[in-house]
Design an enzyme around this catalytic site. Structure first.
Site, PDB file in Angstrom:
ATOM      1  CG  LEU A  38      -2.093  -0.886   1.351  1.00 54.19           C
ATOM      2  CD1 LEU A  38      -3.000  -0.699   2.581  1.00 54.19           C
ATOM      3  CD2 LEU A  38      -3.218  -0.445  -0.023  1.00 54.19           C
ATOM      4  CG  ASP A  39       1.015   4.042  -3.350  1.00 54.95           C
ATOM      5  OD1 ASP A  39       2.131   3.137  -3.377  1.00 54.95           O
ATOM      6  OD2 ASP A  39       0.425   4.503  -3.984  1.00 54.95           O
ATOM      7  N   PRO A  40       2.138   5.078   1.020  1.00 55.81           N
ATOM      8  CG  PRO A  40       4.130   5.993   1.349  1.00 55.81           C
ATOM      9  CD  PRO A  40       3.489   5.434   0.215  1.00 55.81           C
ATOM     10  CB  VAL A  42      -3.033   4.073   0.392  1.00 58.25           C
ATOM     11  CG1 VAL A  42      -4.354   3.050   0.204  1.00 58.25           C
ATOM     12  CG2 VAL A  42      -3.103   4.554  -0.861  1.00 58.25           C
TER      13      VAL A  42
END
Length: 294
Positions: A38-40, A42
Site C-alpha cells: 500500500l502506498d504511504p 493509503v
C-alpha cells in the site's frame, strides 16, 4: 514460533515495510511479510503473514482487491494523488452530469491497459520509477494489463466554489492495478485534469476493513497476552480452490508424491478436515505437492 495471518489496518504516513518492521519488534518474530504493498498515503487492509503463514503469502498477494476513494476533477499532480505538486489545471466540462460520469466509468470495466505512474516502485532497467522521477529523468514505462470488475460512483458530484468537482467511488480490481492512474484516466476520458484525492483499501484476500486491527490495537492486545488478532493460516489460501483429501492422500502428500484428483484447477489448497496441509500444482494429469505445510 507464532504462526498465522493478521488483518492489519495500515494508517496513513506509513509504508508497508514500516508496518512489517514494527510488527517484527512487537511480536518478536523475524518471519513476517505482507500481502500487497500500500502506498504511504493509503489506509486500509494490509494482509500480514507470520511464521509458517509466510509460505502462503504469495496467494494473498495475487488476490483481487477492493478500494474506496475520491476523485478530484480540475487539476492533476506529479504523483497522481493529493501528495504531489500541481502540474496542470483545467476548467470543468460545460456539461458534467452524474449520468455522464457513470457512463464513462463503465468503459473501464473488464481488461484494460495502464501505464504505471512515475512515482511508483515499478522497476525499469533495475531502477524504480520514483528514482527516475526524483532526479527529473524520463524513461519509457512498461504498460500492464489489469482487470476492473467494479468501478462505480458512490456519492453525488460535489462542485466547489474554486471550480473543482469531487466524488467518491468504489473499485474492485486485480493485483497490480494503480487506482490513482485509474482516476487520472477517468479524468482524461471526461476531458479534464484529475487526480485521486483519497484512497483506502477496504478488502483484500477475503479480509475486510471492518475486522482489521491497527498497530496500536495489536500492541495493546499483546501487552495483555491476548492473541485473538491472529487468524489461522487457512485465511491465507481463501482465494484458492479447495480440495478435501482423505487419510491415504494425506500420507502420499507427506512423502511428496503425486495425486490423481478430480479437478482441472492449476492450483489447489489441500485440506484434511479443517486444516490446510499443502498447496498442490497441476502437472500433466496429476497434482504435485508444491508446498507442504504440515
Amino acid at each position: 514460533m507464532i504462526n498465522g495471518i493478521i488483518n492489519l489496518k495500515k494508517e496513513a504516513g506509513m509504508t508497508s515495510h514500516d508496518a512489517v518492521f514494527k510488527l517484527r519488534k512487537l511480536l518478536q518474530e523475524k518471519k513476517i511479510g505482507h500481502g500487497g504493498t500500500l502506498d504511504p498515503d493509503v489506509v486500509g487492509v494490509l494482509p500480514i503473514a507470520v511464521g509458517k503463514a509466510t509460505r502462503v503469502i504469495e496467494y494473498m498477494t495475487e488476490a483481487g482487491k477492493v478500494y474506496e476513494g475520491q476523485v478530484t476533477l480540475g487539476y492533476s499532480t506529479t504523483t497522481e494523488d493529493a501528495s504531489g505538486e500541481v502540474v496542470a489545471r483545467s476548467s470543468l466540462p460545460a456539461v458534467l452530469t452524474e449520468e455522464l460520469v457513470d457512463q464513462t466509468m463503465t468503459t473501464f470495466l473488464g481488461k484494460i491497459t495502464q501505464t504505471p505512474p512515475m512515482y511508483s516502485a515499478v522497476k525499469v532497467n533495475g531502477r524504480k520509477l520514483y528514482e527516475y522521477a526524483r532526479t527529473g529523468e524520463s524513461v519509457e514505462r512498461p504498460r500492464r494489463e489489469v482487470t476492473i470488475s467494479l468501478f462505480e460512483r458512490t456519492s453525488p458530484l460535489n462542485f466547489t466554489e474554486d471550480g473543482l468537482c469531487r466524488f467518491s467511488f468504489k473499485v474492485a480490481c486485480s493485483k497490480g492495478t494503480y487506482v490513482r492512474t485509474l482516476a487520472v484516466d477517468l479524468g482524461r476520458a471526461l476531458w479534464v485534469e484529475s487526480h485521486m484525492s483519497f484512497l483506502q483499501r477496504s478488502a483484500s484476500a477475503g479480509l475486510t476493513l471492518e475486522t482489521a486491527y491497527t498497530l496500536g490495537e495489536i500492541a495493546d492486545m499483546v501487552s495483555k497476552q491476548e492473541m485473538s488478532f491472529l487468524l489461522p493460516i487457512e485465511y491465507g489460501v481463501a482465494d484458492l480452490p479447495k480440495m478435501v483429501i482423505d487419510d491415504t492422500e494425506l500420507t502420499e502428500i507427506s512423502f511428496g508424491r503425486r495425486l490423481s484428483l478430480p479437478s482441472q484447477e492449476p492450483l489447489l489448497a489441500a485440506f484434511h478436515g479443517e486444516k490446510v496441509i499443502a498447496i498442490l500444482e497441476k502437472r500433466d494429469q496429476e497434482y504435485k505437492p508444491k508446498k507442504v505445510l504440515i
